[in-house]
Write a protein that holds these residues in place. Structure first.
Motif, PDB file in Angstrom:
ATOM      1  N   UNK A 284      24.624  54.238  69.214  1.00  7.51           N
ATOM      2  CA  UNK A 284      24.472  55.216  70.408  1.00  7.51           C
ATOM      3  C   UNK A 284      24.997  54.389  71.782  1.00  7.51           C
ATOM      4  N   UNK A 285      24.714  53.099  71.857  1.00  7.56           N
ATOM      5  CA  UNK A 285      25.400  52.711  73.140  1.00  7.56           C
ATOM      6  C   UNK A 285      26.690  52.506  72.947  1.00  7.56           C
ATOM      7  N   UNK A 286      27.363  52.332  71.689  1.00  2.59           N
ATOM      8  CA  UNK A 286      28.651  52.159  71.714  1.00  2.59           C
ATOM      9  C   UNK A 286      29.273  53.670  71.717  1.00  2.59           C
ATOM     10  N   UNK A 287      28.767  54.299  71.131  1.00  2.00           N
ATOM     11  CA  UNK A 287      29.251  55.697  71.157  1.00  2.00           C
ATOM     12  C   UNK A 287      29.461  56.241  72.777  1.00  2.00           C
ATOM     13  N   UNK A 288      28.444  55.917  73.658  1.00  2.00           N
ATOM     14  CA  UNK A 288      28.501  56.399  74.986  1.00  2.00           C
ATOM     15  C   UNK A 288      29.437  55.851  75.618  1.00  2.00           C
ATOM     16  N   UNK A 289      29.692  54.464  75.372  1.00  2.00           N
ATOM     17  CA  UNK A 289      30.872  53.548  75.915  1.00  2.00           C
ATOM     18  C   UNK A 289      32.393  54.074  75.665  1.00  2.00           C
ATOM     19  N   UNK A 290      32.426  54.465  74.182  1.00  2.00           N
ATOM     20  CA  UNK A 290      33.717  55.024  73.772  1.00  2.00           C
ATOM     21  C   UNK A 290      33.896  56.395  74.365  1.00  2.00           C
ATOM     22  N   UNK A 291      32.883  57.179  74.230  1.00  2.00           N
ATOM     23  CA  UNK A 291      33.279  58.502  75.121  1.00  2.00           C
ATOM     24  C   UNK A 291      33.625  58.489  76.608  1.00  2.00           C
ATOM     25  N   UNK A 292      32.963  57.358  77.280  1.00  2.00           N
ATOM     26  CA  UNK A 292      33.528  57.362  78.759  1.00  2.00           C
ATOM     27  C   UNK A 292      34.852  56.632  78.766  1.00  2.00           C
ATOM     28  N   UNK A 293      34.936  55.658  77.866  1.00  2.00           N
ATOM     29  CA  UNK A 293      36.530  54.958  78.000  1.00  2.00           C
ATOM     30  C   UNK A 293      37.515  56.049  77.673  1.00  2.00           C
ATOM     31  N   UNK A 294      37.087  56.791  76.651  1.00  2.00           N
ATOM     32  CA  UNK A 294      38.242  57.892  76.185  1.00  2.00           C
ATOM     33  C   UNK A 294      38.456  58.923  77.489  1.00  2.00           C
ATOM     34  N   UNK A 295      37.447  59.253  78.001  1.00  2.00           N
ATOM     35  CA  UNK A 295      37.436  60.113  79.313  1.00  2.00           C
ATOM     36  C   UNK A 295      38.160  59.433  80.547  1.00  2.00           C
ATOM     37  N   UNK A 296      37.865  58.173  80.674  1.00  2.00           N
ATOM     38  CA  UNK A 296      38.356  57.234  81.624  1.00  2.00           C
ATOM     39  C   UNK A 296      40.123  57.317  81.403  1.00  2.00           C
ATOM     40  N   UNK A 297      40.527  56.938  80.288  1.00  2.00           N
ATOM     41  CA  UNK A 297      41.890  56.664  80.115  1.00  2.00           C
ATOM     42  C   UNK A 297      42.803  57.958  79.741  1.00  2.00           C
ATOM     43  N   UNK A 298      42.153  58.837  79.427  1.00  2.00           N
ATOM     44  CA  UNK A 298      42.759  60.129  78.915  1.00  2.00           C
ATOM     45  C   UNK A 298      43.520  59.814  77.511  1.00  2.00           C
ATOM     46  N   UNK A 299      43.240  58.870  76.682  1.00  2.00           N
ATOM     47  CA  UNK A 299      43.707  58.569  75.613  1.00  2.00           C
ATOM     48  C   UNK A 299      43.833  59.674  74.405  1.00  2.00           C
ATOM     49  N   UNK A 300      44.740  59.811  73.465  1.00  2.00           N
ATOM     50  CA  UNK A 300      44.620  60.763  72.561  1.00  2.00           C
ATOM     51  C   UNK A 300      43.776  60.071  71.280  1.00  2.00           C
ATOM     52  N   UNK A 301      43.828  58.704  71.211  1.00  2.00           N
ATOM     53  CA  UNK A 301      43.308  58.076  70.106  1.00  2.00           C
ATOM     54  C   UNK A 301      42.939  56.788  70.483  1.00  2.00           C
TER      55      UNK A 301
END
Length: 328
Positions: A284-301
């Protein structure tokens, strides 16, 4: 946030493993990634590193493709200035002919080695300057529209193997934007310019034959474990391994105590900086970080580099991350 997940496999040779065992572990990882729904696995070209088994990148991809069925596999990437574009077109054209629809070709311009190793590879000191032209030459071979009169890539011609520009600076972002190609930023080890590079890529993107809209990847380290304490312990082991990778050339080895001293010194700041973008903890901690990282960077993948001291831990991290990201 639902975002495609992929893996960068550095094909590590863990302490006590043979090269063959390290490669077998990479096969197991790709099979696990395929079973758990990852989009692709990429392998990076590195040379003269005792803990990395991906120097012959296309050969490794061929072996792993033969032992998987559906997952995309590719170079993340081939250091194009080390090779002629025709040779790479033939290698990846062969792979695409054997495994149609499954092969990616990421391209970088670094040597993937130190200066002495670059010399041993007969790398031309000026080859990095020709990188943009070499990318276009390679693209011409793969599309069947060769820019070199009378020369075609067989295999390769017409395979349309998709190209990706890799980078850890602004140059790669600018080149990918100008050529209308996907862009992958190596923020798993060189995070400093991540946000600026992503912004430049999207701002300056020009549609090309391969893409009509920008498509950006951002890479990060992932250590997912059954407990936060276990993940933190593993992170420390990863930092120790980075000490050997950065400072252990020419046969230099470090005891655990010596590695810890390096981590605690000024030299250790580089290692801390390299792992700046790391998802470490429970699922769950990893998921939260990945969600935040994706939003921060605007990455498509997202490209996840699962760092671990053992094959078993790495496979568990792959599973936990996939399960967590699949949970709505």
């Amino acid at each position: 946030m639902n975002i495609p997940l992929s893996i960068l496999d550095l094909a590590p040779i863990n302490k006590g493993q043979s090269v063959g065992e390290g490669i077998a572990a990479s096969v197991a990882l790709a099979q696990r990634a395929e079973a758990f729904g990852y989009r692709r696995v990429w392998y990076a070209e590195h040379h003269n590193m005792s803990s990395i088994a991906s120097s012959a990148t296309s050969v490794l991809i061929a072996h792993i493709a033969a032992n998987t069925s559906t997952i995309r596999l590719g170079a993340g990437g081939v250091m194009l200035p080390n090779h002629s574009p025709l040779t790479i077109a033939e290698q990846f054209g062969t792979l695409a002919s054997i495994h149609p629809g499954r092969i990616d070709l990421g391209l970088g311009r670094a040597p993937g080695s130190d200066q002495m190793t670059a010399r041993a590879m007969r790398r031309d000191p000026g080859s990095s300057d020709r990188f943009p032209d070499d990318v276009l030459e390679l693209q011409g071979y793969l599309s069947g529209k060769s820019l070199v009169p009378g020369v075609t890539a067989v295999p390769g011609q017409g395979t349309e193997v998709p190209l990706y520009i890799l980078g850890s600076s602004l140059f790669g972002a600018q080149l990918a934007a100008a050529f209308g190609l996907p862009f992958a930023f190596a923020s798993h080890f060189a995070p400093a310019s991540l946000m600026e590079a992503m912004a430049i890529y999207r701002r300056d993107f020009q549609p090309g034959a391969q893409l009509t809209e920008p498509y950006a990847f951002a890479a990060l380290n992932v250590i997912a474990a059954d407990s936060a304490e276990e993940a933190e312990r593993e992170l420390h082991l990863v930092k120790r391994a980075r000490v050997s990778l950065l400072y252990g050339r020419s046969g230099r080895t470090f005891t655990d105590e010596e590695a810890d001293l390096v981590i605690e010194s000024d030299a250790g700041r580089q290692i801390e900086q390299m792992v700046r973008y790391s998802a470490v903890g429970t699922a769950s901690e990893v998921r939260n970080y990945l969600d935040e990282f994706a939003e921060l960077t605007g990455a498509d993948e997202l490209i996840t580099a699962h760092q671990a001291s053992t094959t078993e831990f790495r496979l568990r991290s792959v599973e936990l991350t996939a399960d967590a990201m699949a949970t709505v």
